[in-house]
Write a protein that holds these residues in place. Structure first.
Motif, PDB file in Angstrom:
ATOM      1  N   LYS A 122       0.635  -1.387  -0.056  1.00 27.17           N
ATOM      2  CA  LYS A 122      -0.097   0.068   0.046  1.00 27.17           C
ATOM      3  C   LYS A 122       0.933   1.052   0.082  1.00 27.17           C
ATOM      4  O   LYS A 122       1.657   1.434   0.725  1.00 27.17           O
ATOM      5  N   LEU A 154      -6.598   3.959  -5.183  1.00 21.89           N
ATOM      6  CA  LEU A 154      -7.744   4.011  -3.939  1.00 21.89           C
ATOM      7  C   LEU A 154      -8.149   5.379  -3.829  1.00 21.89           C
ATOM      8  O   LEU A 154      -8.801   5.626  -3.017  1.00 21.89           O
ATOM      9  N   ARG A 209     -10.201   6.482  -8.176  1.00 21.29           N
ATOM     10  CA  ARG A 209     -10.456   5.304  -7.299  1.00 21.29           C
ATOM     11  C   ARG A 209     -11.222   4.224  -8.103  1.00 21.29           C
ATOM     12  O   ARG A 209     -12.083   4.207  -8.494  1.00 21.29           O
ATOM     13  N   GLY A 210     -10.595   2.750  -8.012  1.00 18.52           N
ATOM     14  CA  GLY A 210     -11.118   1.837  -8.616  1.00 18.52           C
ATOM     15  C   GLY A 210     -10.577   1.452  -9.785  1.00 18.52           C
ATOM     16  O   GLY A 210     -10.688   0.244 -10.422  1.00 18.52           O
ATOM     17  N   ASN A 246      -3.302   7.505  -2.660  1.00 20.42           N
ATOM     18  CA  ASN A 246      -3.445   6.215  -2.180  1.00 20.42           C
ATOM     19  C   ASN A 246      -3.546   5.238  -3.084  1.00 20.42           C
ATOM     20  O   ASN A 246      -4.370   5.429  -4.113  1.00 20.42           O
ATOM     21  N   TYR A 247      -2.746   4.349  -3.265  1.00 14.84           N
ATOM     22  CA  TYR A 247      -2.869   3.159  -4.073  1.00 14.84           C
ATOM     23  C   TYR A 247      -2.048   1.779  -3.424  1.00 14.84           C
ATOM     24  O   TYR A 247      -1.770   1.586  -2.489  1.00 14.84           O
ATOM     25  N   LEU A 248      -2.520   0.713  -4.323  1.00 15.26           N
ATOM     26  CA  LEU A 248      -1.995  -0.535  -3.910  1.00 15.26           C
ATOM     27  C   LEU A 248      -1.265  -1.115  -5.306  1.00 15.26           C
ATOM     28  O   LEU A 248      -1.411  -0.622  -6.351  1.00 15.26           O
ATOM     29  N   ILE A 253     -10.377  -6.638  -3.288  1.00 17.28           N
ATOM     30  CA  ILE A 253      -9.858  -5.422  -2.477  1.00 17.28           C
ATOM     31  C   ILE A 253     -11.313  -4.663  -2.466  1.00 17.28           C
ATOM     32  O   ILE A 253     -12.223  -4.621  -3.394  1.00 17.28           O
ATOM     33  N   LEU A 260     -14.201  -1.848  -2.172  1.00 18.75           N
ATOM     34  CA  LEU A 260     -14.051  -0.014  -2.361  1.00 18.75           C
ATOM     35  C   LEU A 260     -15.056   0.683  -1.612  1.00 18.75           C
ATOM     36  O   LEU A 260     -14.824   1.829  -1.281  1.00 18.75           O
ATOM     37  N   PRO A 281     -13.753  -0.565   3.422  1.00 20.67           N
ATOM     38  CA  PRO A 281     -12.813   0.155   2.283  1.00 20.67           C
ATOM     39  C   PRO A 281     -11.352  -0.269   2.288  1.00 20.67           C
ATOM     40  O   PRO A 281     -11.032   0.227   3.496  1.00 20.67           O
ATOM     41  N   ASP A 282     -11.024  -0.363   1.312  1.00 21.56           N
ATOM     42  CA  ASP A 282      -9.393  -0.434   1.030  1.00 21.56           C
ATOM     43  C   ASP A 282      -9.004  -1.643   1.911  1.00 21.56           C
ATOM     44  O   ASP A 282      -7.769  -1.661   1.993  1.00 21.56           O
ATOM     45  N   ASN A 285     -16.107  -4.087  -5.328  1.00 20.56           N
ATOM     46  CA  ASN A 285     -15.025  -4.907  -5.112  1.00 20.56           C
ATOM     47  C   ASN A 285     -14.083  -4.924  -6.396  1.00 20.56           C
ATOM     48  O   ASN A 285     -14.639  -4.885  -7.501  1.00 20.56           O
TER      49      ASN A 285
END
Length: 191
Positions: free
Chosen positions: A29, A49, A61-62, A80-82, A139, A141, A161-162, A184
């Motif tokens: 993350k 994210l 996001r998504g 924010n990201y993965l 994941i 959301l 979420p997240d 998701n």
């Protein structure tokens, strides 16, 4: 050299700990240790994210962006990201047994040789008849709830979420019992 600069350099040299790691994936993350395309990283899926920029492309996001093994990329500098790194030598996935109900008609965002990334969406009160999933990374959301029936058992879970979870292969039925849609992202492995 002053102490602050030394501390900053040391922190940058320490690799980030994965949020989740198993035989299939390593998930980070707000860190992208596999952006340099090390051989141990395999394919990577960047999941936004929030609002982020990857390789000069804005993602919301998504949104996802998939990088093939060996492809380098410029990770987000903020937001924010993965980063989901698919391990190149992960175990084989067993095919479902004959007669297993097919998976639901989720929207495929990416369909590769080894895995598919799905966008899963259910409206409040919506019921999804019995269906199957292979091994997958989920994941969440939205903040909502899902009710599921599998193996004669009923379970209601909150989807936070997240949160990132590893889910086993399963045949189940689902219902959105929350006040908002279930949204998701699923990275599902192929047999």
């Amino acid at each position: 050299m002053n102490l602050s600069l030394i501390t900053l350099l040391l922190l940058q040299a320490i690799p980030a700990s994965p949020l989740l790691e198993n035989d299939f994936v390593r998930v980070f993350k707000n860190s992208a240790p596999c952006a340099t395309a090390a051989a141990s990283c395999g394919e990577r899926v960047v999941v936004a994210l929030g609002s982020v920029v990857v390789n000069d492309q804005r993602m919301e996001r998504g949104d996802i962006k998939v990088f093939k093994a060996g492809d380098r990329y410029s990770p987000p500098k903020a937001g924010n990201y993965l980063e989901v790194a698919i391990k190149p030598n992960h175990p084989k996935v067993m095919p479902p047994t004959p007669g297993t109900p097919p998976p639901p008609g989720n929207k495929a965002l990416y369909d590769g040789k080894d895995f598919t990334v799905f966008a899963e969406r259910m409206e409040p009160g919506e019921y999804s008849a019995p269906h199957s999933h292979n091994l997958r990374l989920a994941i969440f959301l939205n903040d909502t709830k899902v009710q599921q029936w599998a193996d004669g058992k009923e379970e209601t879970r909150e989807l936070v979420p997240d949160v990132v979870t590893w889910r086993p292969a399963v045949v189940h039925a689902s219902k959105d019992v929350g006040a908002v849609p279930i949204q998701n992202l699923l990275i599902e492995f192929k047999p």
